[in-house]
Design a protein around this motif. Structure first.
Motif, PDB file in Angstrom:
ATOM      1  N   ASP A  91       0.809  -1.220   0.000  1.00  0.00           N
ATOM      2  CA  ASP A  91       0.000   0.000   0.000  1.00  0.00           C
ATOM      3  C   ASP A  91       0.843   1.272   0.000  1.00  0.00           C
ATOM      4  OD1 ASP A  91      -2.447  -1.143  -0.125  1.00  0.00           O
ATOM      5  OD2 ASP A  91      -3.089  -0.536   1.871  1.00  0.00           O
ATOM      6  N   HIS A  92       2.088   1.149   0.410  1.00  0.00           N
ATOM      7  CA  HIS A  92       2.911   2.345   0.560  1.00  0.00           C
ATOM      8  C   HIS A  92       4.111   2.370  -0.386  1.00  0.00           C
ATOM      9  CE1 HIS A  92       0.561   2.164   4.287  1.00  0.00           C
ATOM     10  NE2 HIS A  92       0.484   3.458   4.081  1.00  0.00           N
ATOM     11  N   LEU A  93       3.984   1.647  -1.489  1.00  0.00           N
ATOM     12  CA  LEU A  93       5.023   1.751  -2.523  1.00  0.00           C
ATOM     13  C   LEU A  93       4.884   3.089  -3.222  1.00  0.00           C
ATOM     14  CD1 LEU A  93       4.960  -1.837  -4.028  1.00  0.00           C
ATOM     15  CD2 LEU A  93       6.757  -0.813  -2.636  1.00  0.00           C
ATOM     16  N   PRO A  94       5.875   3.732  -3.722  1.00  0.00           N
ATOM     17  CA  PRO A  94       7.240   3.248  -3.811  1.00  0.00           C
ATOM     18  C   PRO A  94       8.069   3.493  -2.555  1.00  0.00           C
ATOM     19  CG  PRO A  94       7.107   5.364  -4.892  1.00  0.00           C
ATOM     20  CD  PRO A  94       5.721   5.024  -4.400  1.00  0.00           C
ATOM     21  N   MET A  95       7.518   4.204  -1.579  1.00  0.00           N
ATOM     22  CA  MET A  95       8.298   4.509  -0.377  1.00  0.00           C
ATOM     23  C   MET A  95       8.655   3.245   0.381  1.00  0.00           C
ATOM     24  SD  MET A  95       9.789   6.862   1.308  1.00  0.00           S
ATOM     25  CE  MET A  95       9.146   8.491   1.423  1.00  0.00           C
ATOM     26  N   GLY A  96       7.721   2.303   0.469  1.00  0.00           N
ATOM     27  CA  GLY A  96       8.000   1.041   1.129  1.00  0.00           C
ATOM     28  C   GLY A  96       8.421   1.189   2.581  1.00  0.00           C
ATOM     29  N   TYR A  97       7.555   1.746   3.387  1.00  0.00           N
ATOM     30  CA  TYR A  97       7.858   1.895   4.805  1.00  0.00           C
ATOM     31  C   TYR A  97       8.149   0.544   5.458  1.00  0.00           C
ATOM     32  CZ  TYR A  97       6.116   6.652   4.407  1.00  0.00           C
ATOM     33  OH  TYR A  97       5.941   7.960   4.062  1.00  0.00           O
ATOM     34  N   THR A  98       8.686   0.555   6.658  1.00  0.00           N
ATOM     35  CA  THR A  98       9.018  -0.690   7.352  1.00  0.00           C
ATOM     36  C   THR A  98       7.809  -1.244   8.102  1.00  0.00           C
ATOM     37  OG1 THR A  98       9.681   0.355   9.439  1.00  0.00           O
ATOM     38  CG2 THR A  98      11.376   0.133   7.744  1.00  0.00           C
ATOM     39  N   MET A  99       7.750  -2.579   8.162  1.00  0.00           N
ATOM     40  CA  MET A  99       6.753  -3.273   8.974  1.00  0.00           C
ATOM     41  C   MET A  99       7.281  -4.688   9.187  1.00  0.00           C
ATOM     42  SD  MET A  99       3.875  -2.846  10.611  1.00  0.00           S
ATOM     43  CE  MET A  99       3.342  -1.292   9.915  1.00  0.00           C
ATOM     44  N   ALA A 100       7.025  -5.239  10.362  1.00  0.00           N
ATOM     45  CA  ALA A 100       7.525  -6.577  10.661  1.00  0.00           C
ATOM     46  C   ALA A 100       6.570  -7.335  11.564  1.00  0.00           C
ATOM     47  CB  ALA A 100       8.901  -6.501  11.324  1.00  0.00           C
ATOM     48  N   ALA A 101       6.628  -8.653  11.405  1.00  0.00           N
ATOM     49  CA  ALA A 101       5.932  -9.577  12.298  1.00  0.00           C
ATOM     50  C   ALA A 101       6.996 -10.203  13.194  1.00  0.00           C
ATOM     51  CB  ALA A 101       5.222 -10.657  11.482  1.00  0.00           C
ATOM     52  N   ILE A 102       6.782 -10.137  14.495  1.00  0.00           N
ATOM     53  CA  ILE A 102       7.768 -10.590  15.476  1.00  0.00           C
ATOM     54  C   ILE A 102       7.201 -11.739  16.296  1.00  0.00           C
ATOM     55  CG2 ILE A 102       9.200  -9.863  17.441  1.00  0.00           C
ATOM     56  CD1 ILE A 102       9.744  -8.349  14.737  1.00  0.00           C
ATOM     57  N   ASP A 103       7.988 -12.798  16.443  1.00  0.00           N
ATOM     58  CA  ASP A 103       7.634 -13.936  17.286  1.00  0.00           C
ATOM     59  C   ASP A 103       8.036 -13.598  18.718  1.00  0.00           C
ATOM     60  OD1 ASP A 103       7.405 -16.318  18.690  1.00  0.00           O
ATOM     61  OD2 ASP A 103       8.485 -17.515  17.195  1.00  0.00           O
ATOM     62  N   LEU A 104       7.067 -13.230  19.522  1.00  0.00           N
ATOM     63  CA  LEU A 104       7.353 -12.796  20.888  1.00  0.00           C
ATOM     64  C   LEU A 104       7.851 -13.930  21.785  1.00  0.00           C
ATOM     65  CD1 LEU A 104       4.449 -10.244  21.452  1.00  0.00           C
ATOM     66  CD2 LEU A 104       6.847  -9.781  20.868  1.00  0.00           C
ATOM     67  N   THR A 105       7.659 -15.169  21.363  1.00  0.00           N
ATOM     68  CA  THR A 105       8.188 -16.289  22.159  1.00  0.00           C
ATOM     69  C   THR A 105       9.705 -16.377  22.045  1.00  0.00           C
ATOM     70  OG1 THR A 105       7.996 -17.982  20.411  1.00  0.00           O
ATOM     71  CG2 THR A 105       6.044 -17.587  21.801  1.00  0.00           C
ATOM     72  N   GLN A 106      10.300 -15.652  21.107  1.00  0.00           N
ATOM     73  CA  GLN A 106      11.756 -15.650  20.921  1.00  0.00           C
ATOM     74  C   GLN A 106      12.451 -14.483  21.623  1.00  0.00           C
ATOM     75  OE1 GLN A 106      13.604 -18.035  19.204  1.00  0.00           O
ATOM     76  NE2 GLN A 106      11.655 -19.125  19.289  1.00  0.00           N
ATOM     77  N   ILE A 107      11.690 -13.613  22.253  1.00  0.00           N
ATOM     78  CA  ILE A 107      12.265 -12.385  22.804  1.00  0.00           C
ATOM     79  C   ILE A 107      13.187 -12.641  23.985  1.00  0.00           C
ATOM     80  CG2 ILE A 107      11.707 -10.156  23.899  1.00  0.00           C
ATOM     81  CD1 ILE A 107      11.328 -10.344  20.788  1.00  0.00           C
ATOM     82  N   ASP A 108      12.860 -13.569  24.859  1.00  0.00           N
ATOM     83  CA  ASP A 108      13.756 -13.839  25.991  1.00  0.00           C
ATOM     84  C   ASP A 108      15.129 -14.298  25.508  1.00  0.00           C
ATOM     85  OD1 ASP A 108      12.107 -13.062  28.114  1.00  0.00           O
ATOM     86  OD2 ASP A 108      11.150 -15.029  28.226  1.00  0.00           O
ATOM     87  N   SER A 109      15.159 -15.153  24.504  1.00  0.00           N
ATOM     88  CA  SER A 109      16.424 -15.605  23.936  1.00  0.00           C
ATOM     89  C   SER A 109      17.179 -14.446  23.306  1.00  0.00           C
ATOM     90  CB  SER A 109      16.153 -16.699  22.899  1.00  0.00           C
ATOM     91  OG  SER A 109      17.337 -17.090  22.270  1.00  0.00           O
TER      92      SER A 109
END
Length: 169
Positions: A91-109
């Motif tokens: 939706d935000h091309l050509p700028m291509g802002y950042t967005m991510a999906a994060i696995d919160l079960t990996q955060i302690d590691s």
């Protein structure tokens, strides 16, 4: 408008009510894709979707995301998170802002790796750069394990899913 403590408390109450963490928490807001936010929410959600950079006013395309969810109602949190990231980026091309999906079960590691890196910087900063590189490499592997899926535009070539608040002063 909620601060991070209020978000954490709200998600804590929801988790207590449900008897389990929520599947996905998403932030259609600027600068929420940080280690600090992920750490605070890790006990209350399995997956987080957020941007480590500023977002445009137009934000997420909820109609497209919901249409895909309606078409595939059995999506798990990872699939929905990937859908959100993809839609936002396109939706935000050509700028291509950042967005991510994060696995919160990996955060302690990831936090453990980051702490080891920080300690190595203190202990070995003047004496053994190779040890620091090893800890930095382990931290990057931990980041890669935590980031399920990310998109970033050419304006942010070094954005890969999670940032750390590190003020200059």
């Amino acid at each position: 408008n909620m601060n991070l403590a209020e978000i954490r408390n709200a998600l804590g109450s929801i988790t207590e009510f449900l008897g389990q963490p929520v599947n996905l928490v998403g932030f259609d807001a600027c600068l929420m894709g940080t280690m600090e936010v992920a750490y605070e929410l890790r006990e209350y959600a399995s997956v987080m979707v957020a941007s480590e950079q500023p977002e445009p006013v137009s934000g997420w395309s909820y109609d497209a995301i919901m249409a895909q969810l309606v078409a595939s109602p059995d999506m798990d949190a990872t699939e929905l998170a990937t859908t959100i990231v993809d839609n936002y980026y396109l939706d935000h091309l050509p700028m291509g802002y950042t967005m991510a999906a994060i696995d919160l079960t990996q955060i302690d590691s990831l936090i453990g790796s980051l702490n080891n890196l920080a300690q190595s910087l203190v202990v070995y900063s003047d004496s053994n750069i190779e040890v620091i590189r090893q800890y930095a490499g382990a931290t990057m592997v931990a980041v890669e394990n935590a980031v399920i899926f990310e998109k970033h535009g050419t304006k942010w070539p070094d954005s890969h899913g999670l940032a750390i608040y590190f003020p200059k002063y």
